[in-house]
Motif scaffolding. Sequence first.
Motif, PDB file in Angstrom:
ATOM      1  N   LEU A 105      46.560  76.247  41.927  1.00 18.49           N
ATOM      2  CA  LEU A 105      45.685  75.197  42.446  1.00 18.49           C
ATOM      3  C   LEU A 105      45.803  74.022  41.483  1.00 18.49           C
ATOM      4  N   LEU A 140      34.808  70.900  41.619  1.00 19.53           N
ATOM      5  CA  LEU A 140      35.256  72.222  41.190  1.00 19.53           C
ATOM      6  C   LEU A 140      34.114  73.076  40.648  1.00 19.53           C
ATOM      7  N   ILE A 153      37.424  80.333  44.674  1.00 19.69           N
ATOM      8  CA  ILE A 153      38.333  80.226  43.534  1.00 19.69           C
ATOM      9  C   ILE A 153      37.809  81.136  42.430  1.00 19.69           C
ATOM     10  N   THR A 210      41.726  70.591  46.505  1.00 20.69           N
ATOM     11  CA  THR A 210      43.041  69.968  46.586  1.00 20.69           C
ATOM     12  C   THR A 210      42.953  68.585  47.226  1.00 20.69           C
ATOM     13  N   ALA A 216      43.240  80.738  43.658  1.00 17.47           N
ATOM     14  CA  ALA A 216      42.663  80.541  44.988  1.00 17.47           C
ATOM     15  C   ALA A 216      42.730  81.844  45.777  1.00 17.47           C
ATOM     16  N   SER A 272      47.562  78.001  36.999  1.00 18.57           N
ATOM     17  CA  SER A 272      46.946  77.971  38.322  1.00 18.57           C
ATOM     18  C   SER A 272      47.937  77.476  39.355  1.00 18.57           C
ATOM     19  N   ASP A 301      41.464  81.136  50.783  1.00 20.92           N
ATOM     20  CA  ASP A 301      41.059  79.788  51.158  1.00 20.92           C
ATOM     21  C   ASP A 301      39.551  79.622  51.291  1.00 20.92           C
ATOM     22  N   ARG A 307      35.914  75.847  48.498  1.00 16.92           N
ATOM     23  CA  ARG A 307      37.168  76.051  49.205  1.00 16.92           C
ATOM     24  C   ARG A 307      38.312  75.391  48.441  1.00 16.92           C
ATOM     25  N   PRO A 308      39.385  76.113  48.182  1.00 17.56           N
ATOM     26  CA  PRO A 308      40.527  75.511  47.490  1.00 17.56           C
ATOM     27  C   PRO A 308      41.053  74.257  48.181  1.00 17.56           C
TER      28      PRO A 308
END
Length: 427
Positions: free
Chosen positions: A171, A138, A42, A70, A36, A169, A39, A65-66
């Motif tokens: 993430l 993703l 990725i 999430t 990431a 990762s 923010d 956006r990470p």
Amino acid sequence: MPGELPTEVVQDPSHGFTRQPAASVRHPDLVLALDAYADDHIRARMYGPAVPPSPTEHALRLSVRPAAVTAAAAGLRELWKRELVDFQPVDEHGIPVMDRPLLPYATCPDLTAEPEEEHREILDELARQGAYLLYGELLGDGGAGTRRFRDVLTRVLSSDRTLRIRVDSDLFLPWPMLCLPEDPAYGPDDVFRRFLGYRHQIEQTGSYYPSIADDESAPPPPVPVVSLNHDKGIDPEGRTRAADVETALATNTVAVERTLRKELLDAFSSGALDEQLMYFWCHGHFRHTADDSAPLLVVQLSDRKDIDARSVRARRTSEDPLLPYRPLVLLNACYAGLPGSAELVHLGGALIEAGAGGVLGPQIEMPQMFAAEYAYAFVTRYLGGRETAGEIAHGLARHFADTWSNPLGFAYTLHCGMDSRLERITE
């Protein structure tokens, strides 16, 4: 004139023939790295023997956006809880059906007797949204580079051969719960084959790595040392297989039992923990901090006192690992399979920092009946010393899916430890 050259032994891989040399490093078949950045995007890369050759690196920037990914991962875990664990059949008036038990998918691990259409609808929804997280959230920005990356990754993941996959990762996504896209090759009875946890061995790494290497770990004791760290208040009626797990842990081992926080933390402070397997059977929940920005995962033993990542970190006062035998830790507590992040440090990450070879735990609120069945199957196989943690976790995910039509085995996740194996001294 021939003469003997001077020699100097600078390594001792067999430790003076007192133990076998450390196993060769086994590289994964696929490494998927997700980093990431700021923010707002990725960076994704994949490499390994299973990846087809290419004149350029399989890497790209994902314009996603990470935080959004999430959040989508958290939503998928909540979906599993809502649609599967907490499922309650109701009639047309919204009243629970009287001839069905309360929360039937949580109270009975064997789901083969559940209504076929209802069961399939639940699995189809879990699979559909597991595929959407991977391919929609993703890898769904639609650019040519993303499409190429997605196609190559899909070909690799669709392999009929079981791959050893490392996701490196910070993430974190629930990879075993993710799915391949719908394909006519998968009939209505093949939904389990779409789950990555059914197809492959998977471990998550990232912020946490074991602090000692295989060839630096302490030699195994003559008899395996294991521990049972549990809350005796769980299942006092004996409805689960918890007692069978306790018996298995105490068979042909040196077994240590702990039921109090002080016992566990004093053991960490002593610097003499020689365990090869640590098993936790307890409740897990989140404790929110004062600013509510970084909740901590805590577990509790019989005394109901919180144990979290900071509890473990505070006992490490030097560079020496707290866990020199690199034990595998089975954290059989709700949410214990979540890894945390830079802001959210979970207990599993702290244990890996302290020297654990790997941590296995569920990512969701796990029903006690299934959790105990999973633990019994895992512990008995791991104590045999023949299989790795990755092989066992993958085998159990398939076993419970094929035998009981239960996908909850996919909710258990390995953090490091795919190649962890109980080392026994042989004659």
